[in-house]
Design an enzyme around this catalytic site. Sequence first.
Site, mmCIF file in Angstrom:
data_model
loop_
_atom_site.group_PDB
_atom_site.id
_atom_site.type_symbol
_atom_site.label_atom_id
_atom_site.label_comp_id
_atom_site.label_asym_id
_atom_site.label_seq_id
_atom_site.Cartn_x
_atom_site.Cartn_y
_atom_site.Cartn_z
ATOM 1 N N ARG A 55 0.829 -1.213 0.000
ATOM 2 C CA ARG A 55 0.000 0.000 0.000
ATOM 3 C C ARG A 55 0.866 1.266 0.000
ATOM 4 N NH1 ARG A 55 -5.349 -1.208 2.274
ATOM 5 N NH2 ARG A 55 -5.921 -3.126 1.250
ATOM 6 N N ASP A 93 -17.363 8.943 4.640
ATOM 7 C CA ASP A 93 -16.190 8.060 4.685
ATOM 8 C C ASP A 93 -14.994 8.923 5.048
ATOM 9 O OD1 ASP A 93 -15.834 4.987 3.407
ATOM 10 O OD2 ASP A 93 -13.961 6.111 3.643
HETATM 11 C C1 LIG Z 1 -14.863 -2.274 3.612
HETATM 12 S S1 LIG Z 1 -15.536 -0.685 3.364
HETATM 13 C C2 LIG Z 1 -17.261 -0.999 3.719
HETATM 14 C C3 LIG Z 1 -18.195 -0.207 2.821
HETATM 15 C C4 LIG Z 1 -19.677 -0.466 3.074
HETATM 16 N N1 LIG Z 1 -20.066 0.026 4.388
HETATM 17 C C5 LIG Z 1 -20.008 -1.912 2.923
HETATM 18 O O1 LIG Z 1 -20.256 -2.595 3.922
HETATM 19 O O2 LIG Z 1 -20.007 -2.413 1.780
HETATM 20 C C6 LIG Z 1 -14.991 0.170 4.850
HETATM 21 C C7 LIG Z 1 -14.980 1.675 4.697
HETATM 22 O O3 LIG Z 1 -14.784 2.269 5.976
HETATM 23 C C8 LIG Z 1 -13.984 3.422 5.820
HETATM 24 N N2 LIG Z 1 -13.337 3.775 7.099
HETATM 25 C C9 LIG Z 1 -12.329 3.114 7.727
HETATM 26 N N3 LIG Z 1 -11.979 3.774 8.842
HETATM 27 C C10 LIG Z 1 -12.778 4.856 8.929
HETATM 28 C C11 LIG Z 1 -12.891 5.920 9.864
HETATM 29 N N4 LIG Z 1 -12.105 6.016 10.949
HETATM 30 N N5 LIG Z 1 -13.823 6.872 9.629
HETATM 31 C C12 LIG Z 1 -14.622 6.800 8.545
HETATM 32 N N6 LIG Z 1 -14.569 5.821 7.620
HETATM 33 C C13 LIG Z 1 -13.652 4.858 7.817
HETATM 34 C C14 LIG Z 1 -12.993 3.005 4.737
HETATM 35 O O4 LIG Z 1 -12.410 4.127 4.101
HETATM 36 C C15 LIG Z 1 -13.858 2.158 3.807
HETATM 37 O O5 LIG Z 1 -14.354 2.892 2.719
#
Ligand SMILES: C[S@@+](CC[C@H](N)C(=O)[O-])C[C@H]1O[C@@H](n2cnc3c(N)ncnc32)[C@H](O)[C@@H]1O
Length: 280
Positions: A41, A146
């Site tokens: 990454r 996000d």
């Molecule tokens: C695996 S995706 C899940 C997307 C959707 N909720 C789903 O279940 O399909 C996780 C998302 O959480 C976001 N994320 C991770 N840490 C975060 C934080 N501290 N605050 C806000 N978003 C966060 C990531 O950027 C990512 O886009």
Amino acid sequence: MNASENQWKVLPDEFLEVQLLARRTFGLDIKAGKEALVTARLNRRMRAIGVNEVRQYLRFVRGDATGRELLHLVDALTTNFTSFRREAAHFELLKTTIVDELRCTSEIRIWSAGCSSGEEPYSVLFELIEELGVDSASRVKILASDICGKVLEQARRAVYPLEKLKEMPVGWRRFLERGSGEWAGHFRVSKVWRNLVDFQRINLMEPLGQSARFNVIFCRNVMIYFDRATQEDLVRRLAECLMPGGWLLIGHSEGLSGLNSGLNYIQPATYRSPGGNTGR
Ligand SMILES: C[S@@+](CC[C@H](N)C(=O)[O-])C[C@H]1O[C@@H](n2cnc3c(N)ncnc32)[C@H](O)[C@@H]1O
């Protein structure tokens, strides 16, 4: 620096620094053993800006008083996999029990927290419009947030490859436009529907800053990357953003068992704030 085939391997002290930064900034709990993932990454980002030592890159992140490079680091480390109507049980619940409760309310407020590239909030919107009718659009308010700027840009643009049509019921095609020219092989969510979702950059580790409460919060497959204490704190703060009787939907591989959330367990990955129906 260990370099092989243009890959700069992260050294133990550098890995530790990335672990601390990620945990402090956005709750991400990078476990020992994830060095290869972190290396891959970081390398992508380092190549993009022409830095070829992890140590030098971390110095650059620390020295950037604007905080912009830290956001790039966050973008590089987050896992953004998502799909339309992912974990369909929640969408079945939404279009039956939840919609029935909210049918007569003047405003329906839903938050997709950790929305990635937008498939989740658009699925929520389409499901609601299918059930409640187009005339109800003005009372549906969807916040989608996000931490990752890159996915938020994709979500606002709402352009997806045609193969993603497989993830949706055929009836949802009325919400979409087929791309042509440079967008051949893609579809786009039509503007009238795109405009109904309010996309914002919100770090769930920071105060959530929501003055109005929500009928439903989707926070799915986000906490899976957090440690237990961070999960507990986030669930408690999300619960405070729910209306009495409001729903918290989490990912099916995330469990709140043993967490002191103040929410009632309803069914797998589904919790409710005490105090009656969301529509009251
Ligand atoms: C695996 S995706 C899940 C997307 C959707 N909720 C789903 O279940 O399909 C996780 C998302 O959480 C976001 N994320 C991770 N840490 C975060 C934080 N501290 N605050 C806000 N978003 C966060 C990531 O950027 C990512 O886009």
